[in-house]
Write an enzyme that holds these catalytic residues in place. Sequence first.
Site, short mmCIF file in Angstrom:
data_model
loop_
_atom_site.label_atom_id
_atom_site.label_comp_id
_atom_site.label_asym_id
_atom_site.label_seq_id
_atom_site.Cartn_x
_atom_site.Cartn_y
_atom_site.Cartn_z
N ARG A 1 -3.86 -5.24 7.67
CA ARG A 1 -4.60 -4.31 8.06
C ARG A 1 -6.14 -5.01 8.88
O ARG A 1 -6.63 -4.53 9.67
CB ARG A 1 -5.24 -3.64 6.83
CG ARG A 1 -4.37 -2.47 6.39
CD ARG A 1 -4.68 -1.77 5.31
NE ARG A 1 -5.01 -2.69 4.12
CZ ARG A 1 -5.69 -2.50 3.02
NH1 ARG A 1 -6.22 -1.43 2.76
NH2 ARG A 1 -5.59 -3.31 2.20
N TYR B 1 6.54 -8.25 8.70
CA TYR B 1 6.35 -6.62 8.82
C TYR B 1 6.46 -6.46 10.27
O TYR B 1 6.25 -7.20 11.17
CB TYR B 1 4.61 -6.72 8.62
CG TYR B 1 4.26 -7.01 7.28
CD1 TYR B 1 4.33 -6.06 6.33
CD2 TYR B 1 3.86 -8.45 6.80
CE1 TYR B 1 3.93 -6.44 4.79
CE2 TYR B 1 3.36 -8.67 5.61
CZ TYR B 1 3.46 -7.61 4.84
OH TYR B 1 2.99 -8.03 3.33
N ASP C 1 -6.67 1.28 7.92
CA ASP C 1 -5.51 2.04 8.28
C ASP C 1 -5.68 3.36 8.34
O ASP C 1 -6.75 4.09 8.35
CB ASP C 1 -4.45 1.65 7.02
CG ASP C 1 -4.79 2.14 5.55
OD1 ASP C 1 -5.70 3.20 5.45
OD2 ASP C 1 -4.33 1.64 4.61
N ASP D 1 0.62 -1.24 0.09
CA ASP D 1 0.18 0.18 0.03
C ASP D 1 1.03 1.30 -0.01
O ASP D 1 1.87 1.11 0.48
CB ASP D 1 -0.97 0.24 1.39
CG ASP D 1 -1.87 -1.05 1.23
OD1 ASP D 1 -2.17 -1.49 0.08
OD2 ASP D 1 -2.52 -1.39 2.45
#
Length: 310
Positions: free
Chosen positions: A185, A67, A81, A39
């Site tokens: 997310r 992550y 988000d 993203d």
Amino acid sequence: MSDGLVVVDKPAGWSSHDVVARCRRLYRTKKVGHAGTLDPMATGVLVLGVGRGTKLLTFLVGADKAYTATIRLGQATITDDAEGETTSVGEVAGIDRAALDAAVARLTGDIEQVPSAVSAIKVKGERSYARVRAGEDVDLPARPVTVSRFAVLDVRPATAPTPDGPLDVLDVDVEVEVSSGTYVRALARDLGADLSSHGHLTSLRRSRVGGLTLEHAHTLDGLGALREEGGDDAVMPMTPLADAARAALAPREVTVEEARALGFGQRIPSASPGRAEPVAAFAPDGELVAVLDETRATARAHVVFAPASS
């Protein structure tokens, strides 16, 4: 033109397509692609294929990923988000570390996850995020994913501005390792829901795709400086095909005769019949010959890497 992979440390605010377009100019070739999007808000490992390296990207898309992220508990957004508008708020006063750890444990392992509605998943031929932006309610089905690690690093009380005044929230720093197709997310959203509140991501940084990490990564500014300093003679960094395949896939050494057979599109005996993951086949001289499917007794090539001069 060289062939291989380039790991870029994607900056915030850039789409994955923006990075590909920039690297097409830097590497002086249109043959550049990426192995899975990030993203625009996210940063970190974005794996690009250059030249024949684009043939490897298919096999990297399915690699597991790692992550670091910050989850804000107490607020839900339309995008799950920080880039989306707030849709609802919740209480965080009753959330202690024991409750947080228990909720994280319930979201670890093999789980069923409903993807974020603003994902790129297609619904009747159109991206889900496009339908959401057009005002449509999108209901995506749950899918099996694996969260192999979900670790809480830090928890901090914070306040978030809202039209009704400051809102008490909790910012939770986490590290996660997940299978391909997992939405971090959605983990943030579901963590908030599990705690009878709400949640969304405020930051996301990808640290690994398969065996390729931030240690392999180059910044766009650094790549641009190399091209500017060297001009047409600049030596642009790239992980060669063979090295990239060894880092990303299970390796197999084949004989000269087997390499020749694969080059002609023929099958060879599988080294590990029934193996689900793709296998990188290397000739005795170390050259990458093919990526193999060894699910059966005889292996076939998913893709063959003919010499660049052929």
